[in-house]
Design a protein around this motif. Structure first.
Motif, PDB file in Angstrom:
ATOM      1  N   ILE A   1      17.059  -5.242 -13.681  1.00 15.95           N
ATOM      2  CA  ILE A   1      16.849  -5.852 -12.368  1.00 15.95           C
ATOM      3  C   ILE A   1      16.172  -4.858 -11.430  1.00 15.95           C
ATOM      4  O   ILE A   1      15.298  -5.226 -10.644  1.00 15.95           O
ATOM      5  N   LYS A   2      16.532  -3.576 -11.530  1.00 13.04           N
ATOM      6  CA  LYS A   2      15.881  -2.550 -10.717  1.00 13.04           C
ATOM      7  C   LYS A   2      14.406  -2.441 -11.084  1.00 13.04           C
ATOM      8  O   LYS A   2      13.544  -2.337 -10.204  1.00 13.04           O
ATOM      9  N   LYS A   3      14.099  -2.513 -12.364  1.00 11.18           N
ATOM     10  CA  LYS A   3      12.710  -2.466 -12.825  1.00 11.18           C
ATOM     11  C   LYS A   3      11.934  -3.667 -12.300  1.00 11.18           C
ATOM     12  O   LYS A   3      10.806  -3.533 -11.812  1.00 11.18           O
ATOM     13  N   ARG A   4      12.535  -4.868 -12.378  1.00 10.70           N
ATOM     14  CA  ARG A   4      11.894  -6.082 -11.862  1.00 10.70           C
ATOM     15  C   ARG A   4      11.629  -5.946 -10.362  1.00 10.70           C
ATOM     16  O   ARG A   4      10.536  -6.273  -9.884  1.00 10.70           O
ATOM     17  N   ASP A   5      12.609  -5.450  -9.627  1.00  7.33           N
ATOM     18  CA  ASP A   5      12.444  -5.275  -8.189  1.00  7.33           C
ATOM     19  C   ASP A   5      11.358  -4.248  -7.865  1.00  7.33           C
ATOM     20  O   ASP A   5      10.602  -4.413  -6.899  1.00  7.33           O
ATOM     21  N   ASP A   6      11.268  -3.184  -8.670  1.00 10.04           N
ATOM     22  CA  ASP A   6      10.213  -2.185  -8.468  1.00 10.04           C
ATOM     23  C   ASP A   6       8.828  -2.798  -8.681  1.00 10.04           C
ATOM     24  O   ASP A   6       7.889  -2.504  -7.936  1.00 10.04           O
ATOM     25  N   VAL A   7       8.701  -3.651  -9.689  1.00  6.17           N
ATOM     26  CA  VAL A   7       7.430  -4.324  -9.953  1.00  6.17           C
ATOM     27  C   VAL A   7       7.075  -5.245  -8.793  1.00  6.17           C
ATOM     28  O   VAL A   7       5.929  -5.287  -8.337  1.00  6.17           O
ATOM     29  N   HIS A   8       8.075  -5.976  -8.274  1.00 10.81           N
ATOM     30  CA  HIS A   8       7.839  -6.865  -7.137  1.00 10.81           C
ATOM     31  C   HIS A   8       7.475  -6.070  -5.876  1.00 10.81           C
ATOM     32  O   HIS A   8       6.599  -6.487  -5.103  1.00 10.81           O
ATOM     33  N   LYS A   9       8.132  -4.926  -5.659  1.00  7.61           N
ATOM     34  CA  LYS A   9       7.821  -4.095  -4.484  1.00  7.61           C
ATOM     35  C   LYS A   9       6.401  -3.542  -4.565  1.00  7.61           C
ATOM     36  O   LYS A   9       5.691  -3.471  -3.554  1.00  7.61           O
ATOM     37  N   MET A  10       5.997  -3.157  -5.778  1.00  7.24           N
ATOM     38  CA  MET A  10       4.643  -2.636  -5.973  1.00  7.24           C
ATOM     39  C   MET A  10       3.615  -3.722  -5.652  1.00  7.24           C
ATOM     40  O   MET A  10       2.594  -3.463  -4.988  1.00  7.24           O
ATOM     41  N   ALA A  11       3.892  -4.938  -6.087  1.00 10.68           N
ATOM     42  CA  ALA A  11       2.974  -6.047  -5.804  1.00 10.68           C
ATOM     43  C   ALA A  11       2.948  -6.356  -4.306  1.00 10.68           C
ATOM     44  O   ALA A  11       1.878  -6.625  -3.740  1.00 10.68           O
ATOM     45  N   ALA A  12       4.105  -6.322  -3.655  1.00 11.31           N
ATOM     46  CA  ALA A  12       4.158  -6.595  -2.214  1.00 11.31           C
ATOM     47  C   ALA A  12       3.429  -5.510  -1.421  1.00 11.31           C
ATOM     48  O   ALA A  12       2.782  -5.797  -0.410  1.00 11.31           O
ATOM     49  N   ALA A  13       3.529  -4.274  -1.871  1.00  8.47           N
ATOM     50  CA  ALA A  13       2.876  -3.174  -1.175  1.00  8.47           C
ATOM     51  C   ALA A  13       1.355  -3.261  -1.283  1.00  8.47           C
ATOM     52  O   ALA A  13       0.638  -2.749  -0.416  1.00  8.47           O
ATOM     53  N   ASN A  14       0.867  -3.907  -2.335  1.00  8.62           N
ATOM     54  CA  ASN A  14      -0.572  -3.989  -2.552  1.00  8.62           C
ATOM     55  C   ASN A  14      -1.137  -5.386  -2.306  1.00  8.62           C
ATOM     56  O   ASN A  14      -2.215  -5.707  -2.799  1.00  8.62           O
ATOM     57  N   LYS A  15      -0.425  -6.207  -1.534  1.00  8.35           N
ATOM     58  CA  LYS A  15      -0.921  -7.567  -1.333  1.00  8.35           C
ATOM     59  C   LYS A  15      -2.164  -7.605  -0.444  1.00  8.35           C
ATOM     60  O   LYS A  15      -2.835  -8.631  -0.385  1.00  8.35           O
ATOM     61  N   ALA A  16      -2.508  -6.499   0.180  1.00  6.24           N
ATOM     62  CA  ALA A  16      -3.749  -6.443   0.940  1.00  6.24           C
ATOM     63  C   ALA A  16      -4.974  -6.568   0.025  1.00  6.24           C
ATOM     64  O   ALA A  16      -6.054  -6.980   0.465  1.00  6.24           O
ATOM     65  N   PHE A  17      -4.794  -6.239  -1.252  1.00  4.07           N
ATOM     66  CA  PHE A  17      -5.893  -6.330  -2.206  1.00  4.07           C
ATOM     67  C   PHE A  17      -5.861  -7.628  -3.018  1.00  4.07           C
ATOM     68  O   PHE A  17      -6.585  -7.759  -3.997  1.00  4.07           O
ATOM     69  N   ALA A  18      -5.052  -8.576  -2.596  1.00  2.00           N
ATOM     70  CA  ALA A  18      -4.889  -9.818  -3.365  1.00  2.00           C
ATOM     71  C   ALA A  18      -6.184 -10.618  -3.435  1.00  2.00           C
ATOM     72  O   ALA A  18      -6.371 -11.390  -4.372  1.00  2.00           O
ATOM     73  N   HIS A  19      -7.084 -10.436  -2.466  1.00  2.00           N
ATOM     74  CA  HIS A  19      -8.336 -11.185  -2.505  1.00  2.00           C
ATOM     75  C   HIS A  19      -9.270 -10.728  -3.620  1.00  2.00           C
ATOM     76  O   HIS A  19     -10.263 -11.387  -3.901  1.00  2.00           O
ATOM     77  N   TYR A  20      -8.945  -9.613  -4.296  1.00  2.00           N
ATOM     78  CA  TYR A  20      -9.727  -9.166  -5.436  1.00  2.00           C
ATOM     79  C   TYR A  20      -9.297  -9.815  -6.746  1.00  2.00           C
ATOM     80  O   TYR A  20      -9.896  -9.578  -7.781  1.00  2.00           O
ATOM     81  N   ALA A  21      -8.231 -10.610  -6.713  1.00  2.00           N
ATOM     82  CA  ALA A  21      -7.753 -11.249  -7.943  1.00  2.00           C
ATOM     83  C   ALA A  21      -8.747 -12.336  -8.358  1.00  2.00           C
ATOM     84  O   ALA A  21      -9.207 -13.119  -7.536  1.00  2.00           O
ATOM     85  N   TRP A  22      -9.056 -12.365  -9.626  1.00  2.00           N
ATOM     86  CA  TRP A  22      -9.895 -13.442 -10.151  1.00  2.00           C
ATOM     87  C   TRP A  22      -9.556 -13.760 -11.563  1.00  2.00           C
ATOM     88  O   TRP A  22      -8.804 -13.152 -12.217  1.00  2.00           O
TER      89      TRP A  22
END
Length: 169
Positions: free
Chosen positions: A148-169
């Motif tokens: 669960i800690k690993k899952r939360d770390d992955v989610h935190k990493m994604a939340a911290a980088n959501k400014a780059f979400a417009h690069y997803a394709w």
């Protein structure tokens, strides 16, 4: 991913004891060096230990006003708790590499959850592998533990980088 075409999705065989795809997948993930019988003993032993814990204290296995009495239901609920929803992938744009959060497909969510379970259960010292897998499952059911800690770390990493979400394709 293959550039030639779609990857072939293979049908999962059911395990003989519980007739479950999830248990069969767990056996395949835990298996090392083609020793399926050892992996089956580990997974079946872990499920039996979860069932023993349910019998010992059923009050610990209540979630959302639902009483869990079956070990497979507890395993399924725990794995659903372990699954990450988003992950960070790197994209190269204009000579710069950006970490981009992307949603994860259902089959990859399951694979990551089971892989992390095996990894962190193997890291637990002082107990056998069936007991370690059972402990990780019970911890994940209660939203605690290493997975669960690993899952939360992955989610935190994604939340911290959501400014780059417009690069997803």
């Amino acid at each position: 991913m293959s550039r030639r075409g779609k990857a072939i999705v293979k049908r999962v065989t059911l395990d003989p004891k519980y007739n479950s795809e999830l248990v069969a997948h767990m056996i395949r993930v835990i298996m090392k060096s083609c020793k399926k019988s050892v992996a089956e003993r580990i997974v079946y032993g872990a499920i039996e230990k979860v069932a023993e814990k349910i019998q010992a204290d059923p009050s610990k296995f209540v979630k959302d006003d639902k009483q869990y009495t079956d070990a497979l239901e507890v395993v399924s609920a725990a794995i659903n708790n372990m699954k990450p929803q988003v992950e960070v992938k790197t994209r190269r744009v204009g000579g710069t590499t950006y970490p981009v959060p992307v949603p994860i497909a259902e089959n990859r969510q399951l694979s990551l959850a089971l892989r992390w379970t095996t990894q962190y259960a193997g890291a637990r010292r002082g107990m056998g592998m069936p007991a370690a897998v059972a402990a990780e499952i019970v911890d994940a059911f209660n939203n605690q533990g290493s997975v669960i800690k690993k899952r939360d770390d992955v989610h935190k990493m994604a939340a911290a980088n959501k400014a780059f979400a417009h690069y997803a394709w």
